[in-house]
Design an enzyme around this catalytic site. Structure first.
Site, PDB file in Angstrom:
ATOM      1  N   HIS A  32     115.076   4.084 -11.717  1.00 32.18           N
ATOM      2  CA  HIS A  32     114.492   4.654 -12.932  1.00 32.18           C
ATOM      3  C   HIS A  32     115.170   4.180 -14.230  1.00 32.18           C
ATOM      4  O   HIS A  32     114.563   3.508 -15.039  1.00 32.18           O
ATOM      5  CB  HIS A  32     114.594   6.189 -12.896  1.00 32.18           C
ATOM      6  CG  HIS A  32     113.996   6.823 -11.678  1.00 32.18           C
ATOM      7  ND1 HIS A  32     112.639   6.941 -11.469  1.00 32.18           N
ATOM      8  CD2 HIS A  32     114.588   7.403 -10.600  1.00 32.18           C
ATOM      9  CE1 HIS A  32     112.428   7.562 -10.321  1.00 32.18           C
ATOM     10  NE2 HIS A  32     113.580   7.857  -9.776  1.00 32.18           N
TER      11      HIS A  32
HETATM   12  O1  RIB Z   1     113.378  11.540 -12.493  1.00 30.87           O
HETATM   13  C1  RIB Z   1     114.323  10.496 -12.548  1.00 30.87           C
HETATM   14  C2  RIB Z   1     115.404  10.801 -13.537  1.00 30.87           C
HETATM   15  O2  RIB Z   1     116.104  11.966 -13.127  1.00 30.87           O
HETATM   16  C3  RIB Z   1     116.478   9.695 -13.625  1.00 30.87           C
HETATM   17  O3  RIB Z   1     117.002   9.666 -14.924  1.00 30.87           O
HETATM   18  C4  RIB Z   1     117.530  10.154 -12.662  1.00 30.87           C
HETATM   19  O4  RIB Z   1     118.837   9.684 -13.011  1.00 30.87           O
HETATM   20  C5  RIB Z   1     117.473  11.644 -12.864  1.00 30.87           C
HETATM   21  O5  RIB Z   1     118.257  11.949 -14.019  1.00 30.87           O
END
Ligand code: RIB
Ligand code: CA
Length: 313
Positions: free
Chosen positions: A243
């Site tokens: 992500h």
């Molecule tokens: O949903 C994904 C996000 O949530 C990313 O930033 C991961 O690190 C968590 O913080």
């Protein structure tokens, strides 16, 4: 051209760690002014510890790390140890951090830094819950027009939620904070699950990183090996979504991404859909556009950029 000044606001988390490393590996394009930590994936004690660990792993000791908010603005903290492990950085065996946190609170640092730099010269890159940045905006509304852009990892539309059926984790943890951000008038680019779920760390992609053979690359490969086990099982795909580095990749190579300027509003009342990003992708309302909501990524281009840059550390 002078490097773009950025502040990464983060809740490390293995994917946050890779985002920080990608930024630190790209000094020609990005000047990382500070790493501000927030409670999210794991409690604040761990997110600040993990940010310090990653800073020392990168060898870039000069970047200040600051502790921020230890809970959302109004709601109880929700964490994600089931995904990231007890420490938030499970996977590699990394040395304890030695360099200390910078003094002061991250929210004060955000306000002071934005006031000290010329307006429109600092980009905020939140990759965790938005508590620190919303608290800064709430405490010092004068900083809003001084922010060049907020490029955040969070939200979802076609990809729907990952922590509830309706909401993505970063927004769900602090929906009130997200509401402040999306109503702030600051230029916003959203990197949602719609994009990050197309950035899957397949075995081949992780092996390419491991093959770099450096301590940083080995650590990233081991973090990913740990981090992906949860999503692999949940989604049954060949690899987990990576992500947070997508935010940094967008700053480095925006042409790897595509999206639309649309209206995005945040659910802050119904517990059923709390933290949902209500994205008017099809323009069915007359609500004004307030964000560039990204929808697609050139995943191969992203991973070749990431691999090339990690090899520099
Ligand atoms: O949903 C994904 C996000 O949530 C990313 O930033 C991961 O690190 C968590 O913080
Ligand atoms: Ca994160």
């Amino acid at each position: 051209m002078a490097p773009r000044k950025i502040i990464i606001d983060t809740d490390p988390g293995q994917d946050d760690a890779v985002a920080i490393l990608l930024a630190l590996a790209s000094p020609e394009e990005l000047e990382l002014l500070a790493i501000t930590c927030v409670a999210g994936n794991v409690p604040l004690d761990y997110t600040t510890r993990n940010a310090r660990i990653i800073r020392e792993l990168s060898g870039k000791a000069e970047v200040p790390v600051l502790a921020g908010c230890d809970r959302p603005m109004t709601r109880a903290l929700v964490t994600a140890e089931h995904v990231h492990g007890r420490t938030g950085l499970d996977g590699p065996d990394l040395p304890d951090p030695v360099l200390p946190l910078a003094p002061g609170h991250a929210v004060d640092h955000l306000i002071d830094t934005l006031r000290r730099h010329p307006p429109g010269t600092i980009t905020l890159c939140p990759i965790g819950p938005l508590t620190n940045i919303a608290t800064a905006l709430d405490r010092a509304p004068d900083i809003a027009p001084r922010i060049k852009e907020i490029v955040l990892m969070g939200g979802a539309y076609f990809a729907v939620g990952n922590v509830t059926p309706a909401a993505e984790f970063n927004i769900h943890v602090d929906p009130q904070a997200a509401d402040i951000i999306f109503k702030s008038g600051v230029p916003i680019t959203v990197v949602p699950l719609d994009v990050t779920h197309k950035a899957l760390v397949t075995r081949a992609r992780n092996d390419a990183i491991r093959a770099i053979g450096t301590p940083v690359a080995r650590a990233v490969a081991e973090m990913t090996d740990f981090f992906e086990r949860y999503d692999r099982t949940k989604y049954g795909q060949d690899g987990a979504p990576l992500h947070d580095p997508c935010v940094i990749a967008y700053l480095l190579r925006p042409n790897l991404f595509s999206g639309r300027h649309i209206n995005v509003e945040i659910e802050t009342t119904s517990e059923l859909t709390m933290g949902m990003t209500v994205a008017d992708w099809w323009g069915v309302t007359d609500r004004p556009a307030n964000a560039l909501f990204l929808g697609d990524i050139d995943a191969d281009g992203f991973f070749s950029l990431l691999t090339e840059r990690l090899a520099r550390l």
